[in-house]
Design an enzyme around this catalytic site. Sequence first.
Site, PDB file in Angstrom:
ATOM      1  CE  LYS A  22      61.923  32.068 -15.329  1.00  0.00           C
ATOM      2  NZ  LYS A  22      60.578  31.438 -15.071  1.00  0.00           N
ATOM      3  CB  CYS A 116      55.238  21.663 -17.083  1.00  0.00           C
ATOM      4  SG  CYS A 116      56.700  21.544 -16.058  1.00  0.00           S
ATOM      5  NE  ARG A 121      56.965  22.767 -12.230  1.00  0.00           N
ATOM      6  CZ  ARG A 121      57.526  23.932 -12.714  1.00  0.00           C
ATOM      7  NH1 ARG A 121      57.566  24.145 -13.758  1.00  0.00           N
ATOM      8  NH2 ARG A 121      58.019  25.010 -11.770  1.00  0.00           N
ATOM      9  N   PRO A 122      52.661  18.842  -8.956  1.00  0.00           N
ATOM     10  CG  PRO A 122      52.820  17.375  -7.199  1.00  0.00           C
ATOM     11  CD  PRO A 122      53.743  17.811  -8.300  1.00  0.00           C
ATOM     12  CB  ILE A 123      49.095  22.698  -7.141  1.00  0.00           C
ATOM     13  CG1 ILE A 123      47.804  22.163  -7.495  1.00  0.00           C
ATOM     14  CG2 ILE A 123      49.998  23.454  -8.056  1.00  0.00           C
ATOM     15  CD1 ILE A 123      46.770  23.351  -7.885  1.00  0.00           C
ATOM     16  CG  ASP A 124      50.727  17.774  -2.917  1.00  0.00           C
ATOM     17  OD1 ASP A 124      51.381  18.468  -3.744  1.00  0.00           O
ATOM     18  OD2 ASP A 124      51.040  17.308  -2.042  1.00  0.00           O
ATOM     19  CG  ASP A 304      65.521  27.089 -12.080  1.00  0.00           C
ATOM     20  OD1 ASP A 304      65.000  26.005 -12.633  1.00  0.00           O
ATOM     21  OD2 ASP A 304      65.193  27.976 -11.750  1.00  0.00           O
ATOM     22  NE  ARG A 395      58.806  29.795 -19.776  1.00  0.00           N
ATOM     23  CZ  ARG A 395      58.961  28.756 -18.972  1.00  0.00           C
ATOM     24  NH1 ARG A 395      59.341  27.669 -19.514  1.00  0.00           N
ATOM     25  NH2 ARG A 395      59.052  28.792 -17.429  1.00  0.00           N
TER      26      ARG A 395
HETATM   27  C1  UD1 Z   1      60.279  27.232  -8.875  1.00  0.00           C
HETATM   28  C2  UD1 Z   1      60.714  27.949  -9.929  1.00  0.00           C
HETATM   29  C3  UD1 Z   1      61.460  27.146 -10.852  1.00  0.00           C
HETATM   30  C4  UD1 Z   1      62.511  26.362 -10.233  1.00  0.00           C
HETATM   31  C5  UD1 Z   1      61.815  25.535  -9.024  1.00  0.00           C
HETATM   32  C6  UD1 Z   1      63.002  24.946  -8.166  1.00  0.00           C
HETATM   33  C7  UD1 Z   1      59.424  30.146 -10.008  1.00  0.00           C
HETATM   34  C8  UD1 Z   1      58.315  30.922 -10.928  1.00  0.00           C
HETATM   35  N1  UD1 Z   1      59.688  28.758 -10.403  1.00  0.00           N
HETATM   36  O1  UD1 Z   1      59.380  26.461  -9.169  1.00  0.00           O
HETATM   37  O2  UD1 Z   1      61.926  27.712 -11.695  1.00  0.00           O
HETATM   38  O3  UD1 Z   1      62.795  25.360 -10.961  1.00  0.00           O
HETATM   39  O4  UD1 Z   1      61.198  26.461  -8.000  1.00  0.00           O
HETATM   40  O5  UD1 Z   1      63.980  25.803  -7.614  1.00  0.00           O
HETATM   41  O6  UD1 Z   1      59.974  30.482  -9.232  1.00  0.00           O
HETATM   42  N2  UD1 Z   1      55.920  20.170  -5.082  1.00  0.00           N
HETATM   43  C9  UD1 Z   1      54.602  19.291  -4.575  1.00  0.00           C
HETATM   44  N3  UD1 Z   1      53.728  19.766  -4.159  1.00  0.00           N
HETATM   45  C10 UD1 Z   1      53.458  21.209  -4.454  1.00  0.00           C
HETATM   46  C11 UD1 Z   1      54.648  22.063  -4.778  1.00  0.00           C
HETATM   47  C12 UD1 Z   1      55.539  21.399  -5.146  1.00  0.00           C
HETATM   48  O7  UD1 Z   1      55.046  18.075  -4.652  1.00  0.00           O
HETATM   49  O8  UD1 Z   1      52.197  21.540  -4.206  1.00  0.00           O
HETATM   50  C13 UD1 Z   1      57.104  19.573  -5.668  1.00  0.00           C
HETATM   51  C14 UD1 Z   1      57.282  19.542  -7.110  1.00  0.00           C
HETATM   52  O9  UD1 Z   1      56.764  18.546  -7.873  1.00  0.00           O
HETATM   53  C15 UD1 Z   1      58.941  19.732  -7.038  1.00  0.00           C
HETATM   54  C16 UD1 Z   1      59.234  20.343  -5.868  1.00  0.00           C
HETATM   55  O10 UD1 Z   1      58.240  20.275  -4.955  1.00  0.00           O
HETATM   56  O11 UD1 Z   1      59.228  18.318  -7.180  1.00  0.00           O
HETATM   57  C17 UD1 Z   1      59.700  21.758  -6.241  1.00  0.00           C
HETATM   58  O12 UD1 Z   1      58.968  22.517  -6.456  1.00  0.00           O
HETATM   59  P1  UD1 Z   1      58.792  23.941  -6.108  1.00  0.00           P
HETATM   60  O13 UD1 Z   1      59.763  24.495  -5.372  1.00  0.00           O
HETATM   61  O14 UD1 Z   1      57.051  24.216  -5.687  1.00  0.00           O
HETATM   62  O15 UD1 Z   1      59.021  24.910  -7.521  1.00  0.00           O
HETATM   63  P2  UD1 Z   1      58.055  25.872  -8.272  1.00  0.00           P
HETATM   64  O16 UD1 Z   1      57.712  26.692  -7.330  1.00  0.00           O
HETATM   65  O17 UD1 Z   1      57.229  25.081  -9.114  1.00  0.00           O
END
Ligand code: UD1
Length: 414
Positions: A22, A116, A121-124, A304, A395
């Site tokens: 997935k 969630c 899960r910020p996107i900064d 995961d 999912r």
């Molecule tokens: C992806 C996976 C998810 C998995 C996770 C960790 C997909 C679709 N999803 O999620 O199933 O559990 O990797 O292997 O592949 N963070 C920030 N700022 C950001 C982005 C992330 O602080 O802009 C933090 C998140 O809050 C979290 C950490 O970084 O604590 C890891 O997140 P990330 O690796 O981005 O996970 P996802 O891509 O959301």
Amino acid sequence: MNVFRITGGRRIFGRARLDSAKNAVLPILAASMLTEQPVTIEGFPELSDTRNMLKILTTLGCKYELTGDVVTIDAGIASKWEMPDALSKAIRSSIFMLGPIIGRFRKAVVTYPGGCEIGLRPIDLHIKGLKALGAKIREQHGMIYCDGSNLRGATVHLDFPSVGATENLMMAAATAPGTTVIHNPAREPEIVDLARFMSAMGAKIRGAGSGSITIEGVKRLNGTRFRPMPDRIVAGTLLTAAAMTGGEIELENAVLSDMGAVVDKLQRAGCAFGCSDGIMSMRAPEKLKAIEVSTQPFPGFPTDMQAQFMAMSCVADGVGVIVENVFENRFSHACELRRMGADIIINDRIAVIRGGVLTGARIAARDLRAGAALVLAGLAADGVTEVEGANIIDRGYVKLEKILSDLGAAVERI
Ligand code: UD1
């Protein structure tokens, strides 16, 4: 039909074949937006997340044809750069549509994804990276407006190796003029798979899986045919199911090098592994030993797989410790496991689990992997367990009840 009923006490025994992952398929579907030519994906897993991603592509104007497990996406006539709100919320990881939409149209509007069940899960990091590539980004009223008319290659350093941010930047940079270097990118196998897919489309990407990724922007990408990697998290879930039931399992297409941390921990718990003719096999010990697990970005132990290992710790001999370093709120399964008799103490990101016996109960899945963990707990428990929220487990697992029943478990959907 939203509950899994499991009668515990049956050994997992037999051979399984893994579908495409997935977490590899979702960004690959997103990246198919980057070309005007058709893209064919083999081994498409029939999951609610992958179905929702196809719906998102349709709303953006793409067409697709799904025959069996082969899907062909034609983004040639895609004409929209606004992500549909309801669908973006249904599939949180759709944030990585931002990169391909900007790459294709040089502009994008997406909903701010928000937190969630497993964390804020910020996107900064996504935003910071895209800004470094020259995108102008405005966040207003819960929406993100991107102007990518000056998109160009740049050097980006990620403070944390985020999977989603790395994917977004790779996709935005593929057709941005100049060279992009991403330092401290995620090294997950799904990133390497995305790079393989994009290279097959004509992108120039080096270093995926290492400490920096270099992308030379090309003018346009072409169509291709591609089979994404097998699902290492489904593989890990099945191995854990076998471990918890004193079982024996063979996985036809598991990739050992993608699963080092999980295999190592299962070995420490007493499981014996073998490999012949490309088939991974595992035999559980009579009694599992308690282990310590600390989640990390790849090649560390995957977050995961954390929930499944907590379920396993509940039936192991001794006291296990789990530290969740990646997401701040990923222990929702602990209180459900307690309802089954588990002895778990949680302090912030640390869980201490005293192994013992689980008994069947009615419990609820709150997130995908937590749900899978509860099903595993049911397999190892005395009596009948009912797990609510089968749709959440759908999912990420294609008919989990069938996979496990084929391996000898008593699982049905009611
Ligand atoms: C992806 C996976 C998810 C998995 C996770 C960790 C997909 C679709 N999803 O999620 O199933 O559990 O990797 O292997 O592949 N963070 C920030 N700022 C950001 C982005 C992330 O602080 O802009 C933090 C998140 O809050 C979290 C950490 O970084 O604590 C890891 O997140 P990330 O690796 O981005 O996970 P996802 O891509 O959301």
